[in-house]
Scaffold this motif. Structure first.
Motif, mmCIF file in Angstrom:
data_model
loop_
_atom_site.group_PDB
_atom_site.id
_atom_site.type_symbol
_atom_site.label_atom_id
_atom_site.label_comp_id
_atom_site.label_asym_id
_atom_site.label_seq_id
_atom_site.Cartn_x
_atom_site.Cartn_y
_atom_site.Cartn_z
ATOM 1 N N ASN B 4 139.311 38.449 58.878
ATOM 2 C CA ASN B 4 137.944 38.333 58.416
ATOM 3 C C ASN B 4 137.499 36.885 58.332
ATOM 4 O O ASN B 4 138.294 36.002 58.073
ATOM 5 N N ARG B 5 136.233 36.711 58.517
ATOM 6 C CA ARG B 5 135.677 35.373 58.418
ATOM 7 C C ARG B 5 135.096 35.168 57.032
ATOM 8 O O ARG B 5 134.724 36.121 56.367
ATOM 9 N N VAL B 6 135.037 33.924 56.633
ATOM 10 C CA VAL B 6 134.440 33.589 55.344
ATOM 11 C C VAL B 6 133.235 32.692 55.597
ATOM 12 O O VAL B 6 133.316 31.735 56.366
ATOM 13 N N TYR B 7 132.141 33.058 54.962
ATOM 14 C CA TYR B 7 130.919 32.279 55.128
ATOM 15 C C TYR B 7 130.406 31.821 53.783
ATOM 16 O O TYR B 7 130.590 32.482 52.774
ATOM 17 N N GLU B 8 129.745 30.689 53.822
ATOM 18 C CA GLU B 8 128.984 30.237 52.666
ATOM 19 C C GLU B 8 127.516 30.311 53.051
ATOM 20 O O GLU B 8 127.111 29.744 54.055
ATOM 21 N N VAL B 9 126.757 31.017 52.254
ATOM 22 C CA VAL B 9 125.324 31.103 52.511
ATOM 23 C C VAL B 9 124.590 30.491 51.330
ATOM 24 O O VAL B 9 124.773 30.912 50.190
ATOM 25 N N VAL B 10 123.802 29.479 51.598
ATOM 26 C CA VAL B 10 122.964 28.889 50.562
ATOM 27 C C VAL B 10 121.522 29.190 50.918
ATOM 28 O O VAL B 10 121.132 29.040 52.075
ATOM 29 N N PHE B 11 120.761 29.663 49.955
ATOM 30 C CA PHE B 11 119.337 29.829 50.242
ATOM 31 C C PHE B 11 118.488 29.352 49.078
ATOM 32 O O PHE B 11 118.946 29.283 47.942
ATOM 33 N N ILE B 12 117.281 28.968 49.420
ATOM 34 C CA ILE B 12 116.353 28.416 48.432
ATOM 35 C C ILE B 12 115.281 29.454 48.145
ATOM 36 O O ILE B 12 114.640 29.956 49.058
ATOM 37 N N VAL B 13 115.138 29.773 46.855
ATOM 38 C CA VAL B 13 114.141 30.757 46.451
ATOM 39 C C VAL B 13 112.961 30.021 45.825
ATOM 40 O O VAL B 13 113.123 29.026 45.111
ATOM 41 N N ASP B 14 111.793 30.513 46.117
ATOM 42 C CA ASP B 14 110.557 29.986 45.554
ATOM 43 C C ASP B 14 110.624 29.981 44.031
ATOM 44 O O ASP B 14 111.084 30.948 43.419
ATOM 45 N N THR B 15 110.166 28.896 43.417
ATOM 46 C CA THR B 15 110.225 28.828 41.952
ATOM 47 C C THR B 15 109.171 29.711 41.297
ATOM 48 O O THR B 15 109.209 29.934 40.097
ATOM 49 N N ASP B 16 108.214 30.195 42.085
ATOM 50 C CA ASP B 16 107.178 31.063 41.516
ATOM 51 C C ASP B 16 107.715 32.452 41.170
ATOM 52 O O ASP B 16 107.084 33.175 40.395
ATOM 53 N N THR B 17 108.854 32.803 41.737
ATOM 54 C CA THR B 17 109.396 34.130 41.432
ATOM 55 C C THR B 17 109.991 34.133 40.026
ATOM 56 O O THR B 17 110.650 33.179 39.603
ATOM 57 N N SER B 18 109.735 35.211 39.312
ATOM 58 C CA SER B 18 110.232 35.306 37.943
ATOM 59 C C SER B 18 111.735 35.555 37.958
ATOM 60 O O SER B 18 112.323 35.862 38.987
ATOM 61 N N ASP B 19 112.319 35.424 36.769
ATOM 62 C CA ASP B 19 113.766 35.576 36.657
ATOM 63 C C ASP B 19 114.232 36.958 37.110
ATOM 64 O O ASP B 19 115.242 37.102 37.786
ATOM 65 N N GLU B 20 113.452 37.968 36.686
ATOM 66 C CA GLU B 20 113.873 39.324 37.063
ATOM 67 C C GLU B 20 113.716 39.551 38.560
ATOM 68 O O GLU B 20 114.531 40.234 39.185
ATOM 69 N N ASP B 21 112.653 38.948 39.134
ATOM 70 C CA ASP B 21 112.484 39.060 40.584
ATOM 71 C C ASP B 21 113.638 38.385 41.311
ATOM 72 O O ASP B 21 114.083 38.858 42.351
ATOM 73 N N LEU B 22 114.078 37.289 40.739
ATOM 74 C CA LEU B 22 115.191 36.556 41.354
ATOM 75 C C LEU B 22 116.458 37.403 41.350
ATOM 76 O O LEU B 22 117.147 37.522 42.369
ATOM 77 N N THR B 23 116.750 38.020 40.184
ATOM 78 C CA THR B 23 117.940 38.859 40.134
ATOM 79 C C THR B 23 117.790 40.060 41.054
ATOM 80 O O THR B 23 118.751 40.465 41.712
ATOM 81 N N ARG B 24 116.555 40.590 41.116
ATOM 82 C CA ARG B 24 116.335 41.733 41.995
ATOM 83 C C ARG B 24 116.577 41.333 43.452
ATOM 84 O O ARG B 24 117.208 42.069 44.215
ATOM 85 N N LEU B 25 116.090 40.168 43.798
ATOM 86 C CA LEU B 25 116.256 39.673 45.169
ATOM 87 C C LEU B 25 117.733 39.480 45.521
ATOM 88 O O LEU B 25 118.216 39.933 46.562
ATOM 89 N N THR B 26 118.466 38.818 44.612
ATOM 90 C CA THR B 26 119.873 38.574 44.903
ATOM 91 C C THR B 26 120.649 39.888 44.963
ATOM 92 O O THR B 26 121.521 40.058 45.816
ATOM 93 N N GLU B 27 120.297 40.817 44.062
ATOM 94 C CA GLU B 27 120.953 42.125 44.095
ATOM 95 C C GLU B 27 120.697 42.815 45.426
ATOM 96 O O GLU B 27 121.587 43.391 46.043
ATOM 97 N N ASN B 28 119.439 42.715 45.863
ATOM 98 C CA ASN B 28 119.034 43.294 47.128
ATOM 99 C C ASN B 28 119.876 42.759 48.280
ATOM 100 O O ASN B 28 120.424 43.512 49.084
ATOM 101 N N LEU B 29 119.944 41.434 48.334
ATOM 102 C CA LEU B 29 120.668 40.788 49.425
ATOM 103 C C LEU B 29 122.149 41.142 49.360
ATOM 104 O O LEU B 29 122.804 41.347 50.383
#
Lengths: 106, 144
Positions: B4-29
């Motif tokens: 298996n390969r190992v990857y590091e993924v870094v992404f930048i999320v808009d600061t306008d998104t609320s905390d819950e939206d952020l957790t929802r987004l990360t959960e989604n991904l």
């Protein structure tokens, strides 16, 4: 531009990092311009610390190798060895892509 | 694909998104990755940070780091989703398993070398020769 690098060199000097040791002729020339100060041979700080991976997320570390203009500091100034300079350049470019470091700065 | 390969993924999320939206987004991904058969070994919100330059008229962003183990297929899907998402300003994927293996090897080699020359002294340290040739080291010192 070259003035930037000169500044940098002085910075390194004050941090007791030593000076570049190029070919003898070059060293003599450079020494002549600067009043015969003693200069030590530079050693690669990554080799000294036995660093195998240079992380692009380590902004504090990478910042040491980008002068004000945002360019990558050449290894003739910093004394980093070829292998580590390559890793360093890669890391800096990755950090730029993800907006951790600037492509240009003025 | 044996390994298996190992990857590091870094992404930048808009600061306008609320905390819950952020957790929802990360959960989604995260769900996308696991659906595709990948495993997330590390998930970390690195926090709000000033961007080095403007990205889509934004000056700030929340950095999130994933460490993913998988085949590479889940990365394709993950990147596709991030491209589509308005909340993700930018992402960067780096494959790290090869570099890490190389680092391990170098580390092992260093350890082996250190074990080989337990009595290495200052005179032989610079030459990179075995400690056995101490006689020749002495003569070299005399010359110098």
């Amino acid at each position: 531009m070259s003035r930037n690098y000169d500044n940098r060199e002085r910075d390194f000097d004050s941090e007791d990092e030593g000076m570049p040791a190029g070919r003898p002729a070059e060293r003599d020339r450079r020494g002549g311009g600067r009043g015969g100060r003693f200069r030590r041979r530079k050693v690669c700080r990554f080799c000294v610390d036995k660093v195998d991976i240079i992380d692009f997320k380590d902004v504090k570390l990478l910042q040491n190798f980008i002068p004000e203009r945002g360019k990558i500091l050449p290894r003739r100034i910093s004394g980093v060895c070829t292998a580590h300079q390559r890793m360093l350049a890669e890391a800096i470019k990755r950090a730029r892509n993800i907006a951790l470091l600037p492509y240009t700065a003025d | 694909m044996a390994e298996n390969r190992v990857y590091e993924v870094v992404f930048i999320v808009d600061t306008d998104t609320s905390d819950e939206d952020l957790t929802r987004l990360t959960e989604n991904l995260r769900g996308i990755v696991t659906d595709q058969g990948g495993t997330i070994t590390k998930s970390e919100v690195m926090g709000r940070r000033q961007l080095a330059y403007k990205v889509g008229r934004k000056n700030e962003g929340v950095y999130v780091l994933f460490e993913i183990e998988g085949t590479g297929r889940e990365i394709a899907e993950l990147e596709r989703r991030m491209r589509v998402s308005d909340q993700v300003l930018r992402y960067l994927t780096v494959r790290v398993d090869e570099d890490r293996r190389r680092a391990e090897k170098l580390k092992a080699r260093r350890a082996r070398k250190a074990a080989k020359r337990p009595f290495a002294n200052a005179a032989s340290a610079g030459g990179g020769r075995a400690a056995a040739s101490s006689a020749s080291n002495e003569s070299r010192d005399n010359e110098a």
